[in-house]
Design a protein around this motif. Structure first.
Motif, PDB file in Angstrom:
ATOM      1  N   UNK A 136       1.000  -1.333  -0.084  1.00  0.00           N
ATOM      2  CA  UNK A 136      -0.035   0.019  -0.028  1.00  0.00           C
ATOM      3  C   UNK A 136       0.737   1.187   0.035  1.00  0.00           C
ATOM      4  N   UNK A 137       2.047   1.282   0.703  1.00  0.00           N
ATOM      5  CA  UNK A 137       2.966   2.488   0.789  1.00  0.00           C
ATOM      6  C   UNK A 137       3.548   2.671  -0.592  1.00  0.00           C
ATOM      7  N   UNK A 138       3.894   1.668  -1.264  1.00  0.00           N
ATOM      8  CA  UNK A 138       4.353   1.647  -2.682  1.00  0.00           C
ATOM      9  C   UNK A 138       3.633   2.290  -3.491  1.00  0.00           C
ATOM     10  N   UNK A 139       2.220   1.910  -3.672  1.00  0.00           N
ATOM     11  CA  UNK A 139       1.155   2.337  -4.124  1.00  0.00           C
ATOM     12  C   UNK A 139       0.926   3.995  -4.353  1.00  0.00           C
ATOM     13  N   UNK A 140       1.269   4.260  -2.743  1.00  0.00           N
ATOM     14  CA  UNK A 140       0.833   5.530  -2.463  1.00  0.00           C
ATOM     15  C   UNK A 140       2.244   6.601  -2.729  1.00  0.00           C
ATOM     16  N   UNK A 141       3.143   5.944  -2.662  1.00  0.00           N
ATOM     17  CA  UNK A 141       4.437   6.795  -2.509  1.00  0.00           C
ATOM     18  C   UNK A 141       4.760   7.366  -1.450  1.00  0.00           C
ATOM     19  N   UNK A 142       4.507   6.819  -0.347  1.00  0.00           N
ATOM     20  CA  UNK A 142       4.814   7.455   0.859  1.00  0.00           C
ATOM     21  C   UNK A 142       5.574   6.718   1.904  1.00  0.00           C
ATOM     22  N   UNK A 143       5.798   7.107   3.018  1.00  0.00           N
ATOM     23  CA  UNK A 143       6.229   6.256   4.296  1.00  0.00           C
ATOM     24  C   UNK A 143       5.415   5.995   5.379  1.00  0.00           C
ATOM     25  N   UNK A 144       5.668   5.277   6.245  1.00  0.00           N
ATOM     26  CA  UNK A 144       4.893   5.060   7.511  1.00  0.00           C
ATOM     27  C   UNK A 144       5.881   5.020   8.753  1.00  0.00           C
ATOM     28  N   UNK A 145       5.422   5.570   9.686  1.00  0.00           N
ATOM     29  CA  UNK A 145       5.869   5.426  11.249  1.00  0.00           C
ATOM     30  C   UNK A 145       4.870   4.650  11.834  1.00  0.00           C
ATOM     31  N   UNK A 146       5.296   3.416  12.183  1.00  0.00           N
ATOM     32  CA  UNK A 146       4.183   2.786  13.081  1.00  0.00           C
ATOM     33  C   UNK A 146       4.493   2.991  14.570  1.00  0.00           C
ATOM     34  N   UNK A 147       3.367   3.264  15.149  1.00  0.00           N
ATOM     35  CA  UNK A 147       3.386   3.232  16.575  1.00  0.00           C
ATOM     36  C   UNK A 147       2.722   2.270  17.052  1.00  0.00           C
ATOM     37  N   UNK A 221       0.263  13.397  13.730  1.00  0.00           N
ATOM     38  CA  UNK A 221      -0.145  12.181  13.089  1.00  0.00           C
ATOM     39  C   UNK A 221       0.350  12.478  11.705  1.00  0.00           C
ATOM     40  N   UNK A 222      -0.297  13.589  11.172  1.00  0.00           N
ATOM     41  CA  UNK A 222       0.004  13.783   9.761  1.00  0.00           C
ATOM     42  C   UNK A 222       1.431  14.287   9.457  1.00  0.00           C
ATOM     43  N   UNK A 223       2.139  14.962  10.346  1.00  0.00           N
ATOM     44  CA  UNK A 223       3.319  15.457  10.150  1.00  0.00           C
ATOM     45  C   UNK A 223       4.289  14.252  10.060  1.00  0.00           C
ATOM     46  N   UNK A 224       4.033  13.008  10.916  1.00  0.00           N
ATOM     47  CA  UNK A 224       4.970  12.261  10.862  1.00  0.00           C
ATOM     48  C   UNK A 224       4.618  10.778  10.207  1.00  0.00           C
ATOM     49  N   UNK A 225       3.305  11.065   9.677  1.00  0.00           N
ATOM     50  CA  UNK A 225       2.690   9.697   8.924  1.00  0.00           C
ATOM     51  C   UNK A 225       2.838   8.491   9.854  1.00  0.00           C
ATOM     52  N   UNK A 226       1.869   8.685  10.702  1.00  0.00           N
ATOM     53  CA  UNK A 226       1.782   7.733  12.087  1.00  0.00           C
ATOM     54  C   UNK A 226       0.674   6.859  11.601  1.00  0.00           C
ATOM     55  N   UNK A 227       1.110   5.625  11.540  1.00  0.00           N
ATOM     56  CA  UNK A 227       0.026   4.326  11.829  1.00  0.00           C
ATOM     57  C   UNK A 227       0.296   3.436  12.810  1.00  0.00           C
ATOM     58  N   UNK A 479       9.964  12.149  16.807  1.00  0.00           N
ATOM     59  CA  UNK A 479      10.672  13.332  15.884  1.00  0.00           C
ATOM     60  C   UNK A 479      12.027  12.978  15.605  1.00  0.00           C
ATOM     61  N   UNK A 480      12.780  12.463  16.565  1.00  0.00           N
ATOM     62  CA  UNK A 480      14.303  12.207  16.208  1.00  0.00           C
ATOM     63  C   UNK A 480      14.580  10.912  15.391  1.00  0.00           C
ATOM     64  N   UNK A 481      13.573  10.145  15.344  1.00  0.00           N
ATOM     65  CA  UNK A 481      14.089   8.768  14.566  1.00  0.00           C
ATOM     66  C   UNK A 481      13.177   8.321  13.481  1.00  0.00           C
ATOM     67  N   UNK A 482      11.895   9.311  13.332  1.00  0.00           N
ATOM     68  CA  UNK A 482      10.952   8.873  12.185  1.00  0.00           C
ATOM     69  C   UNK A 482      11.607   8.862  10.808  1.00  0.00           C
ATOM     70  N   UNK A 483      11.093   7.880  10.193  1.00  0.00           N
ATOM     71  CA  UNK A 483      11.385   8.084   8.695  1.00  0.00           C
ATOM     72  C   UNK A 483      10.651   9.031   8.033  1.00  0.00           C
ATOM     73  N   UNK A 484      11.223   9.688   7.042  1.00  0.00           N
ATOM     74  CA  UNK A 484      10.705  10.945   6.417  1.00  0.00           C
ATOM     75  C   UNK A 484      10.625  10.772   4.995  1.00  0.00           C
TER      76      UNK A 484
END
Length: 484
Positions: A136-147, A221-227, A479-484
């Motif tokens: 799903x991420x590849x189709x959307x062209x984005x990243x995800x930081x899972x908590x 959540x939106x700034x760091x693409x949280x899921x 913030x310090x460790x998220x994938x951007x």
């Protein structure tokens, strides 16, 4: 197929969007707008499928926006050769457990869900979730930081499924000192750069509350693409539905074709966060012939109280017991909201109103609806204690059955209270007993060794960040460790 929020404040979204969303933007949980249905003819046509192909058929009813060939490939990658120890992925094992109810031979059967890489049922959903999220991420062209938050097994299953995945980082919260040595070693020994383990001062519910606070901050959540990959993630719920269908099909292999259309089983589910049994509730609503869904609780029996009285009273961290079935040491079940949504006629306004009352008073009174819990939804419950677990592990072993883990023992104990002469009872296994050697030794006198493929696990260096129960500290770490 579209998905809506239990609280009504989200526009319908696709399955792929729900995979990545976690909590809905209004704080609710994503649920199917309409539940898919499976006919008896369709169910029978799945009988000859292996587990991967059956999972693809079930998931195709939910994931209508994913190409069917791609979905089949993802399921084969998740459940194919080499990923699970058992050739059939989910074996069914009859138990010789004694009871006072005259039942058919083999009527109490274990559904083996711990054949995956982390020896726990969570692998069944997580292996698929790792594939589908990356897709799903590849189709959307984005990243995800899972908590995520874990009481024991979710964390390791998620991390093993997502380690090294492109565009994904994992921030997994666990309660300090509340998991077994094995569970901690499985998580904390991972050295992958995209895996971040955080040990929180407190209990699982504190971890879960931190997750909700941070995920509920929509700007963050939106700034760091949280899921999330907790059981609130719809992908996990849908993937778990598949093994209910598999279990029914295998339990009826020896039943005549004439009987199969109406052949009912009951299923007992050890439960803490209500995710695993919710998948059974969905399978039943889809048309699978399940007579009863039996919820097994440990000493943290908030859910047992709810299904016996209709009153839901979540407990505080201080009131949450540390037990010998630690993955169920949960006093506030996130997925219960999805069930209550159905009880309230799938009315998001009513759901939002009762949840406001719950937040204000700490109590939810649905006692007027109590008769429907069993009559309409087939849900009943029971509680198991440490003494029950020890006795059950011992009795199952002495009867010639396998050594079982303490959570599964909770399930077997409560299942024995609901046995019926003409309805086979299946118990969903939770984990391998090697993850909990202390109680096995107490119950049987047998000192279990480490599985061969995990030899040396406890000696590996561990990497974990200890943190107070503090949302700003968690935000700063992300913030310090998220994938951007």
């Amino acid at each position: 197929m579209k998905y809506i929020s239990t609280r009504g404040g989200m526009q319908p979204i696709s399955y792929s969007e729900a995979l990545l969303e976690g909590l809905a933007i209004d704080g609710g949980l994503a649920v199917p707008a309409t539940m898919p249905e499976v006919t008896a003819t369709q169910l029978e046509s799945w009988r000859g499928l292996d587990y991967a192909d059956l999972a693809a058929e079930v998931l195709a009813l939910f994931a209508t926006d994913i190409d069917r060939d791609d979905l089949g490939r993802m399921c084969r990658d998740a459940y194919g050769h080499g990923k699970f120890v058992a050739d059939d992925v989910v074996p069914l094992v009859p138990l010789g457990f004694e009871s006072n109810t005259p039942v058919k031979p083999g009527a109490l059967t274990l559904v083996g869900l711990s054949e995956g890489p982390t020896l726990a049922f969570k692998d069944m959903a997580m292996q698929y979730l790792g594939q589908s999220m990356e897709y799903a991420l590849a189709r959307k062209g984005t990243v995800l930081n899972i908590i995520g938050a874990t009481s024991g097994d979710t964390g390791s299953a998620a991390e093993y499924a997502l380690r090294g995945k492109e565009g994904i980082s994992v921030f997994m919260l666990s309660p300090q000192g509340r998991m077994s040595d094995f569970q901690r070693a499985q998580m904390y020994s991972l050295a992958d750069e995209n895996i971040h383990n955080i040990a929180v001062e407190g209990v699982f519910d504190d971890c879960q509350n931190l997750l909700k606070v941070v995920s509920g901050d929509l700007d963050f959540k939106q700034a760091y693409n949280l899921g999330t990959v907790n059981s609130i993630n719809l992908g996990r719920i849908s993937a778990q539905v598949a093994y209910y269908f598999w279990a029914w099909l295998r339990a009826t292999d020896a039943v005549s074709a004439e009987e199969r259309a109406t052949y009912r089983i009951s299923v007992t589910v050890p439960s803490g966060n209500f995710g695993n049994i919710l998948s059974g509730h969905y399978a039943r609503q889809m048309g699978l012939p399940i007579h009863r869904l039996v919820l097994a609780a440990n000493e943290n029996n908030v859910l047992d109280e709810f299904f016996r009285t209709g009153i839901y009273r979540p407990r505080s961290s201080a009131e949450t017991h540390a037990t010998s079935s630690p993955s169920m040491d949960i006093s506030k079940a996130s997925n219960l909201e999805r069930f209550i949504f159905d009880v309230l006629g799938r009315d998001p306004q009513r759901l939002a109103e009762v949840w406001l009352k719950l937040d204000a008073t700490g109590e939810l009174d649905l006692s007027e609806e109590l008769p429907r819990f069993e009559a309409e939804f087939g849900l009943v419950s029971g509680t198991s204690t440490h003494e029950d677990r020890v006795q059950t592990i011992r009795e199952v072993h002495e009867a010639g059955g396998p050594i079982i883990d303490p959570h599964t023992a909770d399930g077997v104990k409560v299942a024995s209270e609901y046995l019926e002469a003409d309805v086979p009872m299946l118990v969903l296994e939770t984990a391998k007993p090697e993850k909990f050697p202390e109680i096995v030794l107490e119950a049987t006198g047998i000192a279990l060794g480490m599985p061969e493929h995990l030899a040396g696990l406890l000696e590996l260096p561990q990497r974990v960040t200890e943190m107070p129960n503090d949302a700003p500290a968690l935000r700063q770490f992300i913030e310090a460790n998220a994938t951007q």
